[in-house]
Design an enzyme around this catalytic site. Structure first.
Site, PDB file in Angstrom:
ATOM      1  N   ASP A 181      11.073 -24.314  -8.521  1.00 21.23           N
ATOM      2  CA  ASP A 181      11.246 -25.109  -9.457  1.00 21.23           C
ATOM      3  C   ASP A 181      12.728 -24.580  -9.925  1.00 21.23           C
ATOM      4  OD1 ASP A 181      12.771 -26.492 -11.264  1.00 21.23           O
ATOM      5  OD2 ASP A 181      11.310 -25.590 -12.862  1.00 21.23           O
ATOM      6  N   HIS A 182      13.758 -24.448 -10.285  1.00 21.06           N
ATOM      7  CA  HIS A 182      14.567 -23.580 -10.948  1.00 21.06           C
ATOM      8  C   HIS A 182      14.375 -22.844 -12.425  1.00 21.06           C
ATOM      9  CE1 HIS A 182      17.643 -25.457  -7.741  1.00 21.06           C
ATOM     10  NE2 HIS A 182      16.779 -24.554  -7.277  1.00 21.06           N
ATOM     11  N   PHE A 215      14.564 -28.074 -14.963  1.00 20.56           N
ATOM     12  CA  PHE A 215      14.514 -29.578 -14.849  1.00 20.56           C
ATOM     13  C   PHE A 215      14.936 -30.463 -13.532  1.00 20.56           C
ATOM     14  CE2 PHE A 215      16.792 -29.064 -18.800  1.00 20.56           C
ATOM     15  CZ  PHE A 215      16.396 -28.823 -19.026  1.00 20.56           C
ATOM     16  N   HIS A 216      14.326 -28.908 -12.853  1.00 21.87           N
ATOM     17  CA  HIS A 216      14.225 -29.572 -11.455  1.00 21.87           C
ATOM     18  C   HIS A 216      13.182 -29.296 -10.359  1.00 21.87           C
ATOM     19  CE1 HIS A 216      18.337 -27.829 -11.568  1.00 21.87           C
ATOM     20  NE2 HIS A 216      18.629 -28.802 -11.807  1.00 21.87           N
ATOM     21  N   PRO A 217      12.301 -29.209 -10.511  1.00 19.14           N
ATOM     22  CA  PRO A 217      10.307 -29.810  -9.511  1.00 19.14           C
ATOM     23  C   PRO A 217      10.708 -30.326  -8.770  1.00 19.14           C
ATOM     24  CG  PRO A 217      10.170 -31.458 -11.594  1.00 19.14           C
ATOM     25  CD  PRO A 217      11.995 -30.732 -11.994  1.00 19.14           C
TER      26      PRO A 217
END
Length: 552
Positions: free
Chosen positions: A293-294, A469-471
């Site tokens: 994630d980010h 919000f980038h899983p």
């Protein structure tokens, strides 16, 4: 058993809506699309700034929390995910970014044939309607809009100019493959409205008799005959329903719930499945591993002039003006969202040949994304490392599909991740101290002047860092010899038949930027693969992506 379809697609999100359209086009194949959430009728889904209203919504957002992360002061971090038609494309920040050419070339270098930048570029072009016009890397006939921010803002212009004094070039298009630069983001909006995949892809297809959409349908299990996926069990209004897939079950539930559903259905690490008494269909050690994630770190500044979105939102006259701008002209802050300015640069230039951090510059400030704005004129420099080395896990807690899985992001677990993140914070400070934006910065609210050493800045990152919000990566694509690979290059789940994954789970490594547009590309490419396999390996028909007036 409610019915029998050629394809059952689980999850009507960024990928699921694409597949529902492409696989049902032409009427040859029947498709059932299952979505656990309700229809996307909530007005704030469709107004771009409205994700502040959906960020914590109990109906349209899954509202996951991670396990306590020992690298983040044992904090449990809030992870929002879309729970409606369009999935997270209906509640995200609307940023239109593809990532870097090297991201996809690395996927191919891992042995995933057909996933290089040059292989993926035709699908990026096919999916988009870009307001910048046609070009070697841009498309103009696709259903998903890439809209240009036409109204300039004094703060964003100053952010761009200040970054330029530090050697970051000004660009209009971050999506050519070489994304280094600073400028205004393009957004997934159309005419002042959000252009989710539910709007772009699903809405034009809803009248097709061979497409069946079920909302409030929470998938609980993949049905197998031996190792062949034959259908899906779901609950709907307290009923248990089975639906049959004659050709394939396709999981598009996202990087958290796709591995959860696989594990609940007997596909995953053997020890985990046996711990919960689940019969093993396929022992795949990588299901739920490789989570990436980010991590965003938000620097908050007070601004010297009342020109921020904070100022507009704090008074009824400001809110009324914003509402009238949108209602009458479909422009203004409501039509844009929160983050307008973007930058991709190298925080560690001696170590990274391509940008290693991304900035989202916002003309408002709040303690968290979607939170209440501060009682002062404020702006936010949000910084995230693009290619983290840290890896986490997603694992079921029980056999109850309604219970959220255990999520351990394991942020900042490596030396590179820590150094890059701290360097990104330092670069943000350099931008804020450069003219012409320096004159607009009254004070640094967070982390504040007292945080100066690397240790102090790292502690700030641990205390205040949040997901952006980038899983991704929890059912990764890889060659058969990779023990953690879950799907092959055609996204078929190893050890099974008739089962694919088409969502952010399949990313071997996280792309350098926002994930919505990349996963739309993956779904476009997957639809061609699925159709080709259905025709016995013949190349799929190239589908004209120009939509009729009905799509509007």
């Amino acid at each position: 058993m409610t019915g029998s379809y050629d394809y059952v697609v689980v999850g009507a999100g960024s990928a699921g809506c694409v597949l529902a359209n492409r696989l049902s086009d032409g009427g040859r194949y029947s498709v059932c699309l299952l979505e656990a959430g309700p229809a996307d009728r909530f007005i704030w889904i469709h107004i771009p700034i409205g994700y502040g209203k959906t960020m914590f919504h109990p109906v349209y957002n899954w509202g996951f929390y991670t396990d306590p992360d020992p690298n983040m002061h044992d904090r449990r971090l809030y992870w929002p995910r879309g729970r409606t038609l369009g999935g997270s494309s209906s509640i995200n920040g609307l940023i239109y970014v593809r990532g870097q050419k090297e991201d996809y070339d690395q996927w191919a270098a891992f042995g995933n044939r057909g996933w290089s930048w040059n292989d993926c570029l035709p699908y990026f072009r096919r999916l988009e309607h870009n307001e910048l016009g046609a070009g070697p890397t841009r498309g103009t006939d696709g259903p998903l809009w890439a809209s240009t921010i036409k109204q300039r803002h004094e703060l964003v212009d100053a952010f761009i100019a200040a970054s330029g004094t530090l050697g970051v070039p000004h660009v209009d298009d971050f999506n050519t493959g070489d994304q280094e630069g600073v400028g205004y983001y393009q957004l997934t909006t159309r005419g002042g409205f959000r252009c989710s995949t539910a709007v772009a892809y699903l809405k034009p297809a809803r009248r097709r008799p061979n497409l069946h959409v079920e909302t409030d349908a929470h998938a609980t299990k993949i049905l197998f005959d031996g190792t062949r996926a034959t259908g899906v069990r779901y609950t709907q209004h307290d009923r248990i329903v089975d639906v049959r897939a004659n050709r394939e079950v396709i999981l598009t539930a996202g990087a958290l719930q796709t591995p959860q559903l696989l594990q609940l259905s007997g596909v995953g690490p053997q020890a985990l499945l046996r711990e919960h008494g689940i019969p093993v269909v396929a022992d795949r050690a990588g299901v739920g591993e490789n989570l990436q994630d980010h991590l965003q770190v938000r620097l908050i500044y007070e601004v010297t002039k009342p020109i921020t979105t904070n100022d507009q939102l704090r008074t009824w006259t400001g809110r009324a003006k914003m509402g009238l701008q949108w209602a009458l002209f479909r422009n203004g802050p409501l039509a844009i969202g929160i983050n307008q300015g973007g930058m991709f640069c190298r925080a560690l230039p001696d170590e990274s040949p391509t940008p290693d951090v991304q900035f989202h510059f916002s003309t408002l400030s709040a303690d968290s994304a979607g939170g209440d704005v501060h009682p002062f004129s404020g702006c936010t420099y949000s910084v995230c490392q693009l290619r983290p080395e840290s890896r986490g896990t997603v694992r079921i807690r029980s056999t109850d599909a309604r219970e959220a899985p255990s999520i351990q992001p394991n942020y900042l677990a490596t030396d590179l991740d820590r150094r890059t993140t701290v360097a990104g914070v330092r670069f943000a400070r350099r931008v804020a101290a450069a003219e012409p934006i320096a004159s607009l910065m009254k004070r640094e609210v967070r982390p504040g002047a007292d945080a100066q050493t690397d240790g102090e800045l790292l502690d700030f990152c641990r205390e205040y860092g949040q997901t952006i919000f980038h899983p991704s990566g929890t059912a990764k694509m890889g060659v058969a010899g990779d023990p953690l690979a879950v799907v092959d290059e055609r996204l078929r789940v190893y050890g099974t038949q008739g089962l694919r994954v088409v969502d952010c789970s399949i990313m071997p490594t996280l792309v350098s930027g926002n994930t919505n547009v990349p996963i739309v590309m993956v779904a476009e490419k997957a639809s061609d693969m699925i159709l080709a396999d259905a025709r016995g390996g013949e190349p799929a028909l190239r589908i004209d992506s120009r939509f009729t007036a009905e799509a509007a």
